[in-house]
Design an enzyme around this catalytic site. Structure first.
Site, PDB file in Angstrom:
ATOM      1  N   ASP A  83     -24.707  -3.377  18.153  1.00  0.00           N
ATOM      2  CA  ASP A  83     -23.739  -2.533  19.010  1.00  0.00           C
ATOM      3  C   ASP A  83     -25.180  -1.988  19.950  1.00  0.00           C
ATOM      4  O   ASP A  83     -25.859  -3.283  20.134  1.00  0.00           O
ATOM      5  CB  ASP A  83     -24.413  -1.082  18.451  1.00  0.00           C
TER       6      ASP A  83
HETATM    7  C1  BGC Z   1     -20.292   1.849  20.716  1.00  0.00           C
HETATM    8  C2  BGC Z   1     -19.726   0.667  20.413  1.00  0.00           C
HETATM    9  C3  BGC Z   1     -18.663  -0.368  20.600  1.00  0.00           C
HETATM   10  C4  BGC Z   1     -20.246  -1.046  22.077  1.00  0.00           C
HETATM   11  C5  BGC Z   1     -19.417  -1.437  23.476  1.00  0.00           C
HETATM   12  C6  BGC Z   1     -21.461   0.675  21.808  1.00  0.00           C
HETATM   13  O1  BGC Z   1     -21.347   2.664  22.441  1.00  0.00           O
HETATM   14  O2  BGC Z   1     -21.276   2.355  19.610  1.00  0.00           O
HETATM   15  O3  BGC Z   1     -18.652   0.931  19.338  1.00  0.00           O
HETATM   16  O4  BGC Z   1     -18.290  -1.524  20.627  1.00  0.00           O
HETATM   17  O5  BGC Z   1     -20.188   0.369  22.751  1.00  0.00           O
HETATM   18  O6  BGC Z   1     -18.726  -1.323  23.684  1.00  0.00           O
END
Ligand code: BGC
Length: 749
Positions: free
Chosen positions: A279
């Site tokens: 993530d």
């Molecule tokens: C989220 C993810 C997301 C990523 C990129 C993170 O804060 O938890 O679900 O894909 O950001 O935007």
């Protein structure tokens, strides 16, 4: 208890161990002489492996490291001189996100990055329709390719543990069976377009509060039975190409460097061959995260060369802390993925399509099956347009758009039909609409969101009505034949990075709804929200209550079609609506949100499993939803009331579904299993099958469920494996977890 067949003798409890699922695939490259092997479910040749090895052998350490970390917000580096392109990713669950600047979260400001806005996870799961899950995946896969993406950061499938979760709207459900049955076809459809699903967030990421450090403690049985099944099915059944490691810790280790979860469970036990992507800003070490099973580090807020898998990793190799062979292993996984996606050239790759009428129709189809009819006591619904001249439409949500908003991924779209526009599109022109906003979406001043911080301060709402706006709403309602109030929440209020404080409806809406109901009893209340709210008094005082979702580009048209009866509602709640927060398991056990540690004290009793086992009455149960017609579910019978356990043994159970009303309609027939006598703790019942079926007015359809006996297994912690207990299982069939209509008993030997 209709049609209950004989309960057979209860034999002394014996147990069947489900043969160890030998999912461990032939390891790529383990046999240099082999000509064909399989990788991610596809046959590959020796030449494929040899070519990848040859590319890696020509790479510098710096080039390898570039492939292992973000070198822009949503790409990793390619190696141009060797024909390796960047790996291009995009969010997400609501459709392909707008382009973000390469080095900040600011939108790139392009005019060619519009996309279809699909219903959020709650909407899809409320359809209980696996064909629509496939359609959604395929459709958004085509859009991903049209935007030249390799990886779509979707689906988001964490279990809804608390109704307060900021991402409840984005996730599917509280139930592991419904979760996996929607996840698998979604991924299959998506990946048929030469784009990788990135299944998120692996795993046990069930709250936003403290998500950047909280240490989740779950007992092994709950982990296996509740939190992992959809991830496991994503790997084994759908052959997901990539997986996103979550922010939080699990049993003391961050999930992006949790060797047990990444190496032991995901790769060794389930045979995952794809790429693990972190993530955004979820990585904390260089050597340890790679060795623990992570492949790619993404995120903010540091300069890209300072990422753990950038310069610090290069330094670690030079210092002898990690071998280059270990680096090669991860680079190889990424190259294997690129070949699978045909991004290395040489093979024709799906080009995709975007913003097409066909895709808007896909979004419409999902939305129209997701709307849940909660109450229709005076048959105000469907609206009889021939009997009325005026409609009052009240509520900020009649106009509110949700494609963008809040913290986290949205979609820049050219089409988002609001509820008011939907009504205008569908109502005869002769009917006058009196619109009044009624309540305003207002928040107390809040600190600016901090760049790169993964949790954010929760928005404090101002919950007092403006007297003038209230008056306008009352006047509109008084002067109209019927009133439709569009209330609920929105994606600014329900948002990633923070959980809600309580279940209260914000902005003074309850008072507004009550006052409108006093002056016009012909009022239909439509809630638009992604998560449960306290609607006790609204349920009591209104006679018509509908639930809709952040429902995509065509959400307003789909909703209007349901309200006007062009579509007969067939959505069912994918989670339990509690009467009070304290009734929900994570809150009843006082185990949310924890501080540094959160211990899931309710164990396996998540969602309706808790309510049904502890005899707590929900406001609306899991699986609940009415129709404009009525159904009689009866005559459950099985092909055998006795079965011997074996890996492939299957029981067929059929039931008749009669449409006893005056309109064609779809019903979701649900099958729950109960094991009354067990040597282990059991939930009162567990969903083990469901089918959505269209039944014509006055017709009867026979629905047949195929229940593999191994679905009845529980996870035995002592033996670390799945077990099917012998003895009697009650199979209960109905149209919600609290509306069981017909039962059979089967005896497993
Ligand atoms: C989220 C993810 C997301 C990523 C990129 C993170 O804060 O938890 O679900 O894909 O950001 O935007």
């Amino acid at each position: 208890m209709n049609n209950k067949l004989t309960i057979l003798s209860m034999v002394a409890v014996s147990i069947f161990i489900i043969s160890c699922n030998n999912t461990k695939k032939e390891k790529a490259n383990s046999d240099e002489t082999a000509t064909t092997k399989s990788y991610l479910g596809k046959p590959i040749t020796h030449a494929f492996d040899a070519k990848i090895d040859s590319i890696i052998s020509q790479m510098t350490l710096e080039e390898k490291s570039g492939m292992l970390h973000g070198t822009s917000m949503f790409t990793t580096a390619g190696v141009e001189r060797l024909g390796v392109p960047e790996l291009k990713m995009a969010d997400g669950p609501l459709g392909v996100r707008e382009e973000i600047s390469r080095d900040s979260w600011a939108p790139a400001g392009l005019d060619n990055d519009f996309a279809t806005y699909y219903p959020a996870g709650g909407g899809l799961s409320a359809t209980w329709n696996t064909e629509l899950a496939y359609k959604f995946g395929f459709s958004v896969g085509e859009e991903s390719r049209a935007r030249d993406k390799d990886v779509l950061l979707s689906p988001a499938i964490n279990i809804i543990r608390t109704p307060l979760g900021g991402r409840t709207y984005e996730y599917f459900t509280e139930d592991p069976f419904l979760n996996k049955k929607l996840t698998v076809p979604f991924i299959v459809g998506l990946q048929e377009n030469d784009v990788a699903a990135c299944v998120k967030h692996y795993a046990a990421n069930n709250q936003e509060t403290n998500r950047d450090f909280v240490d989740v403690q779950i007992d092994e049985r709950a982990l296996r039975e509740i939190y992992l099944p959809a991830f496991k099915a994503a790997v084994i059944e759908a052959k997901a190409f990539s997986m996103m490691g979550a922010y939080n810790k699990f049993r003391g280790e961050y999930l992006c460097e949790n060797s047990h979860m990444l190496n032991d469970v995901l790769r060794d036990e389930w045979g995952f061959e794809g790429v693990v992507i972190s993530d955004w800003a979820a990585v904390h070490t260089s050597v340890n995260s790679l060795k623990s099973g992570l492949d790619v580090e993404m995120g903010t807020p540091k300069p890209f060369n300072e990422f753990f898998l950038a310069d610090p990793l290069i330094d670690s190799v030079k210092a002898g802390k990690i071998s280059e062979a270990e680096i090669d292993k991860h680079v190889k996984r990424i190259l294997q993925l690129m070949y699978t996606l045909k991004s290395m050239g040489g093979e024709e790759r799906t080009k995709g399509s975007i913003n097409t009428e066909a895709h808007f129709k896909d979004a419409y189809d999902i939305a129209s099956e997701s709307v849940v009819l909660l109450k229709n006591d005076k048959n105000l619904l469907p609206v009889n347009t021939s009997g009325i001249k005026t409609v009052a439409v009240i509520g900020n949500n009649a106009l509110k758009k949700n494609a963008l908003g809040g913290f986290g991924a949205g979609v820049k779209t050219k089409r988002e039909v609001t509820p008011l526009e939907g009504l205008k599109n569908r109502l005869p022109e002769s009917i006058k609409i009196n619109y009044a906003e009624g309540y305003k979406e207002t928040y107390a001043p809040k600190k600016e969101a901090i760049f790169g911080e993964v949790t954010q301060e929760r928005a404090e709402t101002i919950d007092v009505l403006d007297p003038k706006m209230l008056e306008e709403a009352i006047t509109a309602a008084k002067n109209s034949d019927i009133t439709i109030i569009f209330a609920g929440s929105n994606r600014d209020y329900e948002t990633e990075a923070s959980d809600r404080a309580d279940l209260e409806l914000p902005f003074g809406q309850v008072e507004l709804i009550e006052k409108v109901l006093e002056v016009n009893p012909n009022t239909i209340v439509v809630m638009i929200a992604g998560a449960p709210f306290d609607i006790n008094s609204i349920k009591e005082k209104s006679s018509a209550l509908v639930w809709s979702w952040f429902n995509g580009s065509e959400g307003g048209n789909a909703l209007a079609d349901v309200l006007l009866g062009n579509v007969n509602p067939s959505g069912k709640l994918p989670w339990t609506m509690p009467k009070s927060l304290a009734d929900s398991p994570a809150h009843a056990t006082n185990s949310f949100p924890g501080d540094k540690i959160v211990s899931y004290d309710e164990g396996i009793l998540v969602g309706y499993r808790w309510f049904d086992t502890k005899n707590v009455e929900p406001l609306y149960p899991f699986g609940y939803g009415l129709s404009y017609t009525t159904f009689d579910i009866k005559n459950a019978h099985t092909d055998k009331n006795e079965a011997y356990y074996s890996e492939d043994e299957t029981i067929y159970i059929s039931v008749d579904v009669e449409n006893t009303g005056n309109m064609d309609g779809k019903e979701v027939v649900q099958l729950y299993a109960t094991k009354e006598e067990s040597k282990v703790e059991r939930a009162a019942q567990e969903l083990k099958g469901f089918k959505k079926v269209l039944v014509g007015e006055g017709q009867t359809a026979t629905v047949t469920f195929t229940v593999p006996v191994k679905e009845l297994a529980y996870y035995d912690i002592d033996k670390s494996t799945w077990m099917v207990e012998s003895g009697a299982y009650d199979i209960k069939i109905g149209n919600s977890s609290r509306a069981i209509k017909s039962e059979v008993t089967i005896n497993i030997k």
